[in-house]
Motif scaffolding. Structure first.
Motif, PDB file in Angstrom:
ATOM      1  N   ALA A  65       0.804  -1.376   0.077  1.00 39.09           N
ATOM      2  CA  ALA A  65       0.553   0.461  -0.110  1.00 39.09           C
ATOM      3  C   ALA A  65       1.110   1.057  -0.063  1.00 39.09           C
ATOM      4  CB  ALA A  65      -0.739   0.457   1.048  1.00 39.09           C
ATOM      5  N   ALA A  66       1.844   1.413   0.657  1.00 42.77           N
ATOM      6  CA  ALA A  66       3.113   2.362   0.847  1.00 42.77           C
ATOM      7  C   ALA A  66       3.974   2.458  -0.250  1.00 42.77           C
ATOM      8  CB  ALA A  66       3.680   2.109   1.791  1.00 42.77           C
ATOM      9  N   GLU A  67       3.914   1.173  -1.305  1.00 41.57           N
ATOM     10  CA  GLU A  67       4.840   1.810  -2.319  1.00 41.57           C
ATOM     11  C   GLU A  67       3.717   1.974  -3.611  1.00 41.57           C
ATOM     12  OE1 GLU A  67       6.830  -2.261  -3.858  1.00 41.57           O
ATOM     13  OE2 GLU A  67       5.049  -2.417  -3.488  1.00 41.57           O
ATOM     14  N   GLY A  68       1.938   1.891  -3.275  1.00 41.48           N
ATOM     15  CA  GLY A  68       0.444   2.607  -4.335  1.00 41.48           C
ATOM     16  C   GLY A  68       0.842   4.657  -4.182  1.00 41.48           C
ATOM     17  N   ARG A  69       1.268   4.365  -2.757  1.00 44.15           N
ATOM     18  CA  ARG A  69       0.980   6.113  -1.885  1.00 44.15           C
ATOM     19  C   ARG A  69       2.809   6.655  -2.250  1.00 44.15           C
ATOM     20  NH1 ARG A  69      -0.118   4.179   2.951  1.00 44.15           N
ATOM     21  NH2 ARG A  69       1.768   4.432   3.609  1.00 44.15           N
ATOM     22  N   ARG A  70       3.709   6.608  -2.420  1.00 49.46           N
ATOM     23  CA  ARG A  70       4.259   6.796  -3.367  1.00 49.46           C
ATOM     24  C   ARG A  70       4.392   6.809  -4.691  1.00 49.46           C
ATOM     25  NH1 ARG A  70      10.031   5.337  -4.646  1.00 49.46           N
ATOM     26  NH2 ARG A  70      11.061   7.236  -4.185  1.00 49.46           N
ATOM     27  N   ALA A  71       3.811   6.018  -5.128  1.00 47.23           N
ATOM     28  CA  ALA A  71       3.618   6.378  -6.438  1.00 47.23           C
ATOM     29  C   ALA A  71       2.796   6.984  -6.917  1.00 47.23           C
ATOM     30  CB  ALA A  71       3.521   4.844  -7.251  1.00 47.23           C
ATOM     31  N   GLN A  74       4.552  10.924  -6.307  1.00 46.47           N
ATOM     32  CA  GLN A  74       5.545  11.163  -7.001  1.00 46.47           C
ATOM     33  C   GLN A  74       4.481  11.610  -8.854  1.00 46.47           C
ATOM     34  OE1 GLN A  74       8.240   7.212  -7.578  1.00 46.47           O
ATOM     35  NE2 GLN A  74       9.311   8.247  -6.253  1.00 46.47           N
ATOM     36  N   ASP A  75       3.464  10.750  -8.775  1.00 49.18           N
ATOM     37  CA  ASP A  75       3.135  11.320 -10.122  1.00 49.18           C
ATOM     38  C   ASP A  75       2.634  13.006  -9.762  1.00 49.18           C
ATOM     39  OD1 ASP A  75       3.760   9.058 -11.022  1.00 49.18           O
ATOM     40  OD2 ASP A  75       1.680   8.551 -10.923  1.00 49.18           O
ATOM     41  N   ARG A  76       1.986  13.110  -8.759  1.00 50.84           N
ATOM     42  CA  ARG A  76       1.645  14.078  -8.498  1.00 50.84           C
ATOM     43  C   ARG A  76       2.455  15.595  -8.333  1.00 50.84           C
ATOM     44  NH1 ARG A  76      -2.665  16.994  -6.203  1.00 50.84           N
ATOM     45  NH2 ARG A  76      -2.238  18.302  -4.850  1.00 50.84           N
ATOM     46  N   ILE A  77       3.721  15.159  -7.668  1.00 48.01           N
ATOM     47  CA  ILE A  77       4.401  15.887  -7.349  1.00 48.01           C
ATOM     48  C   ILE A  77       5.704  16.487  -8.551  1.00 48.01           C
ATOM     49  CG2 ILE A  77       6.941  16.675  -6.586  1.00 48.01           C
ATOM     50  CD1 ILE A  77       6.411  14.725  -4.379  1.00 48.01           C
ATOM     51  N   GLU A 108       5.813  21.347  -1.713  1.00 48.62           N
ATOM     52  CA  GLU A 108       5.710  21.581  -0.242  1.00 48.62           C
ATOM     53  C   GLU A 108       5.587  19.669   0.043  1.00 48.62           C
ATOM     54  OE1 GLU A 108       7.676  23.375   2.970  1.00 48.62           O
ATOM     55  OE2 GLU A 108       6.611  25.036   1.578  1.00 48.62           O
ATOM     56  N   SER A 109       4.356  19.909  -0.230  1.00 48.40           N
ATOM     57  CA  SER A 109       3.634  19.510   0.900  1.00 48.40           C
ATOM     58  C   SER A 109       3.885  17.704   0.621  1.00 48.40           C
ATOM     59  CB  SER A 109       1.584  19.386   0.631  1.00 48.40           C
ATOM     60  OG  SER A 109       1.026  19.071   1.976  1.00 48.40           O
ATOM     61  N   ALA A 110       3.544  18.506  -1.320  1.00 44.70           N
ATOM     62  CA  ALA A 110       3.551  16.595  -1.123  1.00 44.70           C
ATOM     63  C   ALA A 110       4.383  15.784  -1.286  1.00 44.70           C
ATOM     64  CB  ALA A 110       3.367  16.541  -3.094  1.00 44.70           C
ATOM     65  N   GLU A 111       6.286  16.965  -1.312  1.00 45.23           N
ATOM     66  CA  GLU A 111       7.022  16.140  -0.685  1.00 45.23           C
ATOM     67  C   GLU A 111       7.608  15.749   0.689  1.00 45.23           C
ATOM     68  OE1 GLU A 111      10.085  18.516  -4.553  1.00 45.23           O
ATOM     69  OE2 GLU A 111       9.207  19.469  -2.251  1.00 45.23           O
ATOM     70  N   ARG A 112       6.790  16.283   1.366  1.00 42.54           N
ATOM     71  CA  ARG A 112       7.233  16.148   2.754  1.00 42.54           C
ATOM     72  C   ARG A 112       6.013  14.638   2.807  1.00 42.54           C
ATOM     73  NH1 ARG A 112       6.029  21.627   4.083  1.00 42.54           N
ATOM     74  NH2 ARG A 112       3.844  20.789   4.563  1.00 42.54           N
ATOM     75  N   ALA A 113       4.787  14.362   3.044  1.00 39.88           N
ATOM     76  CA  ALA A 113       3.913  13.344   2.269  1.00 39.88           C
ATOM     77  C   ALA A 113       4.586  11.851   1.773  1.00 39.88           C
ATOM     78  CB  ALA A 113       2.805  13.705   1.345  1.00 39.88           C
ATOM     79  N   GLU A 114       6.005  13.089   0.960  1.00 40.59           N
ATOM     80  CA  GLU A 114       6.333  11.486  -0.013  1.00 40.59           C
ATOM     81  C   GLU A 114       7.794  10.962   0.623  1.00 40.59           C
ATOM     82  OE1 GLU A 114       9.144  10.347  -4.011  1.00 40.59           O
ATOM     83  OE2 GLU A 114       8.920  12.778  -3.255  1.00 40.59           O
TER      84      GLU A 114
END
Length: 266
Positions: A65-71, A74-77, A108-114
């Motif tokens: 699940a974490a792999e899916g969130r990170r992908a 990354q797409d959003r960033i 910045e928010s997306a990168e912190r989440a990543e």
């Protein structure tokens, strides 16, 4: 009250036999307790390994699940950077478009989440490695316990030629082994026949001879050879009879199967 002198040897014999029988019973009880302890340990370890496997499965699911969130992040960033670059190149934004400042804050928010997701994935990788190490350790421990008294090599099953000393009486034992439990039948010189019950723990054999007419008649102890072909030990009678020995030695040699002795293929 004083007993006649002729009773003294009998009383001494009964006392010695009683002491030996009690010692043998205590030793057998200790062996049985050891077997129960090993069985309890195996059950406990199997429960632990099931729990650890469930923990591993959960960790693997969370990692996926974490792999899916990170992908997704990354797409959003990547998309936000593309939009920010377009806004910078354009030089101005209309009221209905997001400002450069807004896009930068979202990045910045997306990168912190990543970054948090990457940390979570590192933690999960360590947890997965720990679970696998625990499972490996438990499996090794289970393998050790299965090789100890709980599972002896089943080398006793078959027919055995037995000789009692000092009488030189002969018998044939037909034994069946299931783990440490030994069962079977015997036929002995003099028309004696009956059943055998006992245990084999760490190659130490304990048998109880139960005659079809006389009941529990004797106890045997012996050591099984490393090649599983011979047994040597001592016996003790539970029946006191005039002019008959009450203790002695015994040996047993395993008969080879007919197929093996004939040289035929199995």
């Amino acid at each position: 009250m004083r007993l006649p002198g002729r009773w003294t040897p009998v009383l001494l014999l009964v006392s010695v036999l009683g002491g030996r029988m009690l010692a043998a019973e205590k030793e057998e009880n200790a062996d049985r307790e050891g077997l129960r302890d090993a069985s309890a340990a195996i059950f406990t370890l199997k429960v632990h390994i099931d729990l650890e496997k469930a923990r591993l499965d959960r960790s693997l699911g969370e990692y996926q699940a974490a792999e899916g969130r990170r992908a997704e992040l990354q797409d959003r960033i990547s998309s936000l950077y593309d939009r920010l670059g377009a806004a910078l190149r354009k030089g101005s934004t209309s009221p209905d478009e997001e400002s450069e400042e807004s896009l930068a804050m979202q990045i910045e928010s997306a990168e912190r989440a990543e970054e948090l997701t990457r940390q979570e994935m590192r933690r999960l990788r360590e947890q997965i490695a720990d679970s696998r190490e625990r499972i490996r350790f438990i499996q090794e421990r289970l393998s050790t316990l299965h090789r100890s008294p709980t599972e002896e090599p089943e080398g006793l099953s078959g027919s055995w030629d037995v000789v009692y000393m000092p009488s030189k009486d002969k018998a044939v034992f037909t034994l069946r082994q299931s783990g440490v439990i030994i069962e079977g039948e015997y036929q002995q010189d003099g028309g004696y026949r009956g059943s055998l019950q006992g245990t084999l723990i760490n190659n130490k054999l304990v048998l109880h001879r139960i005659d079809s007419k006389l009941g529990a008649i004797s106890d045997l102890e012996g050591q099984l050879s490393s090649d599983l072909k011979t047994v040597k030990g001592s016996w003790m009678s539970r029946v006191i009879a005039d002019d008959s020995p009450v203790t002695g030695a015994w040996t047993a040699a395993k008969r080879e199967s007919r197929k093996k002795s004939d040289g035929s293929a199995p």
